[in-house]
Design an enzyme around this catalytic site. Structure first.
Site, short mmCIF file in Angstrom:
data_model
loop_
_atom_site.label_atom_id
_atom_site.label_comp_id
_atom_site.label_asym_id
_atom_site.label_seq_id
_atom_site.Cartn_x
_atom_site.Cartn_y
_atom_site.Cartn_z
N ASP A 1 2.74 0.03 -6.04
CA ASP A 1 1.01 -0.25 -6.36
C ASP A 1 0.30 0.91 -5.80
OD1 ASP A 1 2.16 -0.97 -3.61
OD2 ASP A 1 0.26 -2.15 -3.26
N GLU B 1 2.20 -2.72 -0.99
CA GLU B 1 2.02 -2.07 0.40
C GLU B 1 0.90 -1.90 0.67
OE1 GLU B 1 1.59 1.28 3.08
OE2 GLU B 1 0.81 1.26 0.87
ZN LIG Z 1 1.03 4.75 -0.12
#
Ligand SMILES: [Zn+2]
Length: 437
Positions: free
Chosen positions: A103, A169
């Site tokens: 992401d 993340e």
């Molecule tokens: Zn990163």
């Protein structure tokens, strides 16, 4: 319409150093194309196209002869965690994990000189412009292209190499790496060492991160007797809150002073910043102006190097930043791991006592690279979850002579820097996977 901003951007572009003449080889061009193809998959929040990324990555890895597994840590299976595996000749040895998150953060296209998901490759500068170019969609392509090169050279790893491509993340990793490290699947990998993302370096020295700061938040609430706006009295809620804001500001200035004086890196100090304040008695026209309210609160973002004396900070909050005798209460939110499974700070040692450090350092030198002094990252990465399991992990993205543009407008990575990174990973994978220690 003429925009001064556009004119300035054009001037910057024209002033850019001309791109070196050496044309890209066919292999290099195909590597840049794969990088562009991956960047064009819109994996930005709030609606990351994880399915599109998986559809790109799985056949790509399979074409290199890697094993592929897709894990899910959510019931709806909308957040794949992809594992790619190159088995080693001695699977009894702990494995090497190369991590990257799929992401990225959103982009505001109106502020970009090229559309953020077009992955435009500027022929004049060699820059590839895209959201994720630095953070961190360069990594899986570099990992896989390094593996392609090593396979072509007939290299056989001793330790098994895994590549993990994880979701979420950028939004905290709860349904990604945080659950992954707690899983049987992670335990079965028997990871001995992990490389995760780092950050660009403005100089010709590669940056490496051995820890992430801890991300905490705390809220201080004040109560006191209400009073007329005209009356001076002790113990008013807002007055008490202002006193402690001043105390926190003093601490903050001392920490910030160390950074400004060049004594500490931004990740090596405690940062504390007020992020909201809430007080006042609402009225139809705004706030009641002649009344001192009986409640007020302030929220702080607090980040600590994992080497910090945590008990001391907690004591400081209790005794100095929210003392009960001033009618203050506090709520402390300690997000994420604080210590590893053995009770140690979440730090990967960068000295001779950690053999992985020596292997890493020598591999960078053997690739012709130079390393900057190891740093603590001032923000966070998924590496903290792996360090929590007692596994050493370093944050490293091979981007030298590159402005730091993660999460920024016009994020780019120059083709030559990207291609050089593939060579660096060849040295790293070769050395780490051959380490018998
Ligand atoms: Zn990163």
């Amino acid at each position: 319409m003429f925009h001064l901003r556009h004119f300035l951007l054009a001037a910057v572009l024209l002033a850019a150093v001309p791109h070196p003449a050496h044309p890209l080889t066919e292999l290099e061009s195909s590597q840049i194309r794969r990088f562009q193809d991956y960047l064009r998959i819109r994996t930005a929040h709030p609606t990351p196209d994880y399915a599109g990324a998986a559809a790109f990555l799985l056949p790509y890895a399979a074409s290199l002869g890697l094993g592929t597994t897709t894990l899910h840590f959510t019931a709806c299976k909308s957040k794949p965690l992809i594992l790619l595996t190159w088995p080693g000749t001695d699977p009894s040895l702990p494995s090497i994990l190369l991590n990257s998150h799929i992401d990225s953060v959103p982009a505001e296209p109106e502020h970009w000189i090229h559309p953020p998901y077009a992955a435009h490759h500027d022929p004049a500068t060699g820059r590839v412009y895209a959201r994720g170019a630095q953070d961190d969609k360069c990594l899986p392509i570099q990992y896989l292209e390094a593996i392609r090169g090593l396979r072509a050279a007939g290299f056989a790893p001793t330790r098994t190499i895994h590549v993990s491509l994880v979701p979420d993340e950028e939004i905290g990793g709860e349904d990604g790496h945080e659950k992954f490290v707690q899983s049987d699947e992670f335990r079965a990998l028997n990871v001995g060492f992990m490389l995760d993302e780092g950050q660009a370096s403005l100089t010709d020295e590669y940056r490496v991160f051995y820890a992430d700061r801890l991300v905490w938040k705390f809220i201080v609430k004040a109560t006191g007797a209400p009073g007329h706006g005209s009356k001076m009295f002790d113990g008013a809620a807002v007055g008490n809150l202002m006193d402690i804001i001043e105390t926190v500001a003093g601490f903050r200035e001392a920490q910030f002073g160390k950074v400004k004086a060049g004594k500490s890196g931004p990740g090596e100090v405690v940062s504390v910043n007020p992020v909201y304040m809430n007080a006042g008695t609402p009225s139809p026209t705004g706030f009641v102006m002649n009344m001192q309210p009986s409640e007020a609160e302030v929220g702080f973002d607090l980040r600590l190097p994992p080497t910090e004396d945590i008990e001391q900070i907690i004591r400081r909050i209790k005794e100095e930043w929210a003392p009960a005798h001033k009618n203050l209460t506090y709520e402390l939110m300690m997000k994420g791991p604080v210590r590893d499974v053995a009770g140690r700070p979440l730090v990967t040692l960068t000295n001779e006592s950690n053999p992985w450090w020596s292997v890493f350092e020598h591999a960078i030198i053997s690739s012709g690279g130079k390393l900057a002094k190891p740093e603590i990252l001032s923000s966070t990465t998924d590496a903290r979850f792996v360090r929590q399991m007692g596994v050493p992990a370093l944050g490293f993205s091979p981007m030298i002579n590159t402005p730091i543009l993660l999460h920024d407008h016009n994020e780019f990575l120059e083709d030559k820097v990207f291609l050089r990174g593939i060579e660096v990973y060849q040295h790293l994978i070769r050395a780490l996977s051959s380490f018998k220690g």
